[in-house]
Design a protein around this motif. Structure first.
Motif, PDB file in Angstrom:
ATOM      1  N   ASP A  86       2.908  -7.361  -5.276  1.00 61.76           N
ATOM      2  CA  ASP A  86       1.994  -6.631  -4.059  1.00 61.76           C
ATOM      3  C   ASP A  86       2.398  -5.108  -4.717  1.00 61.76           C
ATOM      4  O   ASP A  86       2.747  -4.453  -4.926  1.00 61.76           O
ATOM      5  CB  ASP A  86       2.651  -6.229  -2.635  1.00 61.76           C
ATOM      6  CG  ASP A  86       2.108  -4.996  -1.657  1.00 61.76           C
ATOM      7  OD1 ASP A  86       0.771  -4.489  -2.537  1.00 61.76           O
ATOM      8  OD2 ASP A  86       1.440  -5.472  -0.519  1.00 61.76           O
ATOM      9  N   GLU A  87       1.311  -4.523  -5.260  1.00 61.04           N
ATOM     10  CA  GLU A  87       1.262  -2.881  -6.026  1.00 61.04           C
ATOM     11  C   GLU A  87       0.698  -1.467  -4.570  1.00 61.04           C
ATOM     12  O   GLU A  87       1.516  -0.986  -5.514  1.00 61.04           O
ATOM     13  CB  GLU A  87       0.173  -2.755  -6.302  1.00 61.04           C
ATOM     14  CG  GLU A  87      -0.199  -3.362  -7.946  1.00 61.04           C
ATOM     15  CD  GLU A  87      -1.374  -3.573  -9.262  1.00 61.04           C
ATOM     16  OE1 GLU A  87      -1.403  -2.428  -8.773  1.00 61.04           O
ATOM     17  OE2 GLU A  87      -1.250  -3.968 -10.324  1.00 61.04           O
ATOM     18  N   VAL A 145      -2.115  -5.958  -2.424  1.00 63.88           N
ATOM     19  CA  VAL A 145      -2.944  -5.814  -3.452  1.00 63.88           C
ATOM     20  C   VAL A 145      -2.362  -6.337  -4.783  1.00 63.88           C
ATOM     21  O   VAL A 145      -0.763  -6.080  -5.155  1.00 63.88           O
ATOM     22  CB  VAL A 145      -2.277  -4.769  -3.485  1.00 63.88           C
ATOM     23  CG1 VAL A 145      -3.114  -3.276  -4.808  1.00 63.88           C
ATOM     24  CG2 VAL A 145      -2.977  -3.524  -2.612  1.00 63.88           C
ATOM     25  N   THR A 168      -4.813  -3.927 -10.420  1.00 67.49           N
ATOM     26  CA  THR A 168      -5.444  -3.513  -9.473  1.00 67.49           C
ATOM     27  C   THR A 168      -5.784  -2.274  -9.633  1.00 67.49           C
ATOM     28  O   THR A 168      -6.828  -1.378 -10.520  1.00 67.49           O
ATOM     29  CB  THR A 168      -5.745  -4.356  -7.900  1.00 67.49           C
ATOM     30  OG1 THR A 168      -5.317  -5.234  -7.347  1.00 67.49           O
ATOM     31  CG2 THR A 168      -6.897  -2.825  -6.914  1.00 67.49           C
ATOM     32  N   MET A 211      -8.886  -0.015 -11.548  1.00 68.89           N
ATOM     33  CA  MET A 211      -9.525   0.916 -10.967  1.00 68.89           C
ATOM     34  C   MET A 211      -9.588   1.747 -11.784  1.00 68.89           C
ATOM     35  O   MET A 211     -11.080   2.565 -12.169  1.00 68.89           O
ATOM     36  CB  MET A 211      -8.771   1.133  -9.938  1.00 68.89           C
ATOM     37  CG  MET A 211      -9.164   2.489  -8.564  1.00 68.89           C
ATOM     38  SD  MET A 211      -8.140   3.512  -7.960  1.00 68.89           S
ATOM     39  CE  MET A 211      -7.645   4.758 -10.135  1.00 68.89           C
ATOM     40  N   SER A 239     -12.725   0.763  -4.085  1.00 78.05           N
ATOM     41  CA  SER A 239     -12.504   0.450  -3.632  1.00 78.05           C
ATOM     42  C   SER A 239     -12.735  -0.164  -1.885  1.00 78.05           C
ATOM     43  O   SER A 239     -12.559  -1.948  -1.376  1.00 78.05           O
ATOM     44  CB  SER A 239     -11.504   1.461  -2.511  1.00 78.05           C
ATOM     45  OG  SER A 239     -11.075   1.293  -1.069  1.00 78.05           O
ATOM     46  N   CYS A 276     -12.715  -4.662  -3.674  1.00 77.40           N
ATOM     47  CA  CYS A 276     -11.581  -4.949  -3.492  1.00 77.40           C
ATOM     48  C   CYS A 276     -11.793  -5.513  -1.834  1.00 77.40           C
ATOM     49  O   CYS A 276     -11.577  -6.724  -1.909  1.00 77.40           O
ATOM     50  CB  CYS A 276     -10.448  -4.210  -4.005  1.00 77.40           C
ATOM     51  SG  CYS A 276     -10.566  -3.739  -5.748  1.00 77.40           S
TER      52      CYS A 276
END
Length: 185
Positions: free
Chosen positions: A18-19, A29, A33, A37, A58, A61
């Protein structure tokens, strides 16, 4: 060292998968990602266009994850020549727990630093807004933002002079790749 911090940061992202370190949404996330972006905005003409494109990214996603779209306007212009750049508000049922003011402050600080990098100069902020109530200890936030801080606001975000919206994006994919190698630091 910066290298050790970068390695630790990336290690945590890998372990959690998860970022966002699980700080924001129940949905993780996915790794990569932020890079995608960045690739979506690096060719924007100026900072204003990049901020608008981030909001589009956003929403895209969210659609891929099966989440409902957020009603969000990232930029609000004021007659005094300032603009408010806000973070999207997650739906209450998507929050893992109440977003801590620390997590929101970290997001705002990182976003400001990234915007500054994009335009090659400091994005001087005039004011920071938090949805949360004022914490007992305010000195850390004051040290980080060095401007007036308002609490119990409608959105989390910060204000800056509108002329920054026209600041050109000075980087390209090559400099972006160099940036991403040490982005956490």
């Amino acid at each position: 060292t910066a290298t050790e911090y970068n390695r630790l940061y990336k290690g945590i992202i890998w372990l959690l998968q998860d970022e966002c370190f699980g700080l924001h949404l129940k949905t993780k996330v996915p790794s990569g990602t932020f890079r995608m972006m960045c690739l979506c905005i690096i060719h924007c003409k100026n900072l204003g266009a990049a901020i608008e494109r981030v909001d589009e990214f956003s929403q895209f996603c969210r659609n891929l994850l099966g989440l409902s779209p957020l009603q969000h306007t990232p930029l609000t212009l004021f007659n005094d020549g300032t603009v408010l750049n806000t973070l999207p508000k997650a739906n209450d049922d998507e929050l893992q727990n109440n977003q801590s003011i620390v997590a929101v402050a970290a997001s705002l600080h990182m976003w400001r630093r990234f915007c500054s990098w994009l335009i090659g100069k400091s994005l001087d902020i005039k004011e920071v807004h938090f949805q949360a109530s004022e914490p007992d200890k305010l000195n850390i936030l004051q040290d980080v933002f060095r401007c007036p801080i308002k609490f119990e606001q409608e959105h989390n975000g910060f204000c800056f002079e509108q002329h920054f919206l026209e600041a050109p994006i000075i980087h390209n994919e090559d400099s972006l790749n160099e940036f991403l190698k040490s982005a956490p630091y």
